[in-house]
Every structure is written in structure tokens, then in C-alpha cells.
Design an enzyme around this catalytic site. Structure first.
Site, PDB file in Angstrom:
ATOM      1  N   ARG A  25       0.896  -1.262  -0.006  1.00  0.00           N
ATOM      2  CA  ARG A  25       0.091  -0.084   0.105  1.00  0.00           C
ATOM      3  C   ARG A  25       1.031   1.220   0.038  1.00  0.00           C
ATOM      4  O   ARG A  25       1.967   1.224  -0.430  1.00  0.00           O
ATOM      5  CB  ARG A  25      -1.055   0.124   1.079  1.00  0.00           C
ATOM      6  CG  ARG A  25      -0.804  -0.868   2.379  1.00  0.00           C
ATOM      7  CD  ARG A  25      -1.654  -0.946   3.211  1.00  0.00           C
ATOM      8  NE  ARG A  25      -2.099   0.278   3.779  1.00  0.00           N
ATOM      9  CZ  ARG A  25      -2.938   0.482   4.837  1.00  0.00           C
ATOM     10  NH1 ARG A  25      -3.793  -0.565   5.513  1.00  0.00           N
ATOM     11  NH2 ARG A  25      -3.079   1.660   5.426  1.00  0.00           N
ATOM     12  N   ALA A  28       4.707   1.390   1.416  1.00  0.00           N
ATOM     13  CA  ALA A  28       5.890   0.556   0.420  1.00  0.00           C
ATOM     14  C   ALA A  28       5.861   1.242  -1.133  1.00  0.00           C
ATOM     15  O   ALA A  28       6.977   0.984  -1.607  1.00  0.00           O
ATOM     16  CB  ALA A  28       5.145  -0.872   0.235  1.00  0.00           C
ATOM     17  N   HIS A  29       4.775   1.681  -1.532  1.00  0.00           N
ATOM     18  CA  HIS A  29       5.035   2.321  -3.031  1.00  0.00           C
ATOM     19  C   HIS A  29       5.879   3.475  -2.922  1.00  0.00           C
ATOM     20  O   HIS A  29       6.948   3.475  -3.682  1.00  0.00           O
ATOM     21  CB  HIS A  29       3.621   3.045  -3.304  1.00  0.00           C
ATOM     22  CG  HIS A  29       2.762   1.998  -4.160  1.00  0.00           C
ATOM     23  ND1 HIS A  29       1.794   1.029  -3.264  1.00  0.00           N
ATOM     24  CD2 HIS A  29       2.467   1.606  -5.359  1.00  0.00           C
ATOM     25  CE1 HIS A  29       0.971   0.293  -4.146  1.00  0.00           C
ATOM     26  NE2 HIS A  29       1.433   0.599  -5.307  1.00  0.00           N
ATOM     27  N   LYS A  30       5.902   4.450  -1.908  1.00  0.00           N
ATOM     28  CA  LYS A  30       6.672   5.552  -1.743  1.00  0.00           C
ATOM     29  C   LYS A  30       8.100   4.879  -1.723  1.00  0.00           C
ATOM     30  O   LYS A  30       9.031   5.462  -2.069  1.00  0.00           O
ATOM     31  CB  LYS A  30       6.326   6.417  -0.529  1.00  0.00           C
ATOM     32  CG  LYS A  30       5.245   7.160  -0.759  1.00  0.00           C
ATOM     33  CD  LYS A  30       4.809   8.078   0.578  1.00  0.00           C
ATOM     34  CE  LYS A  30       3.249   8.325   0.520  1.00  0.00           C
ATOM     35  NZ  LYS A  30       2.758   9.071   1.863  1.00  0.00           N
TER      36      LYS A  30
END
Length: 165
Positions: A25, A28-30
Site C-alpha cells: 500500500r 511501500a509504494h513510496k
């Protein structure tokens, strides 16, 4: 259903998926983007993978998981699809820009039933942390599922299914 067959499915079509999913979410994407900017590499291969937008919890070492709102991940969608992600799973509608990105990369958006994490958790055969363990529930997990229920919300051609019908 095998991953290679996803573009044969049409908006509104339900199916059961068996295979692996990458669970991640917002955080983790960042962190993936930061990691690539710092090292020039990805912390895990994304090519050919399906991302499930979810944040697991644990009860007696069993993973309990349900979809999270996908719209929050729309700002990362082009990045992940450009890295070879072949589909995303979550809940809720996507932005018009996300629909165009889905169409551009021919990577459908799938929805999992929300509000029934206990049921979905029964479909998980195994799980492991594959990146960013320090993020706890927001770490990146790989899960293996069997007969995981999904509906095509946006197909590879950008056709949408109204979940509120």
C-alpha cells in the site's frame, strides 16, 4: 485463472485467481520509488506481478487481509505499471486518469470483496515478507492464494464496471 489470461476478461466478469500476489500500500509504494532513486534498482522484481492493495493483520500467525481503497494508490499507478505490473487489486473506484493509465498499459483493475477479510484469508496458502520489513503491516508481502474471488472493475480496454449497481 492464470495471469497471462487477464486481458481476455471483460469489465464486470467475476473469476477466481490462484497464484501469487504482491501485497503493498501507500508506504511501500513510496519506499520502492525512494529505493530505486537511491540505488538504481528495485527491491524486488515487479515484472509480471499483480499488486494487491491491502494491509494485513495477524492473528495467531495467520494473516488476515482485505482490500484497501485503491484511489490512494493512483498517484503510483503509472510507475508500477511501467515496471511491468500486469494488474492491480483493491476496492473502490479509480480516478479517470488511472483508467487511462490502465488502458495504456493494458493492465486491468480487479476488485476483491470488501468487509470479508476472514473469508479472503482462508484463500491464502502462504505468505512471506519480501521487502521493507521495518514497515510492519505496510511491508511488502508475497502471498500465495487459491480460488481468490475477484471481479474485473476496469478491463484492459478501459471499460469500467460500476460496483454500485
Amino acid at each position: 485463472m492464470r495471469e497471462i489470461d487477464l486481458c481476455m476478461l471483460k469489465a464486470g466478469e467475476p473469476f477466481y485467481y490462484s497464484g501469487t500476489l504482491i501485497v503493498m500500500r501507500d508506504a511501500a509504494h513510496k519506499k520502492i520509488i525512494e529505493f530505486e532513486n537511491q540505488t538504481g534498482n528495485l527491491p524486488l522484481p515487479l515484472n509480471g506481478r499483480i499488486i494487491f492493495y491491502a494491509g494485513p493483520t495477524f492473528s495467531n500467525e495467520k494473516m488476515v487481509i482485505g482490500p484497501t481503497t485503491s484511489r490512494r494508490m493512483d498517484k503510483f499507478l503509472e510507475y508500477t505499471l511501467s515496471k511491468g505490473v500486469i494488474a492491480t487489486i483493491g476496492k473502490g473506484e479509480r480516478t479517470p486518469k488511472a483508467v487511462e493509465i490502465i488502458k495504456k498499459y493494458r493492465a486491468p483493475y480487479l476488485v476483491a470483496p470488501s468487509g470479508c477479510a476472514a473469508y479472503l484469508s482462508e484463500k491464502i496458502l502462504g505468505w512471506k515478507i519480501v521487502a521493507f520489513e521495518e514497515l510492519g503491516p505496510e511491508a511488502i508481502y508475497e502471498i500465495t492464494v487459491e480460488d481468490f474471488p475477484l471481479i474485473v472493475a476496469i478491463d484492459c480496454n478501459g471499460n469500467t464496471f460500476n460496483q454500485n449497481r
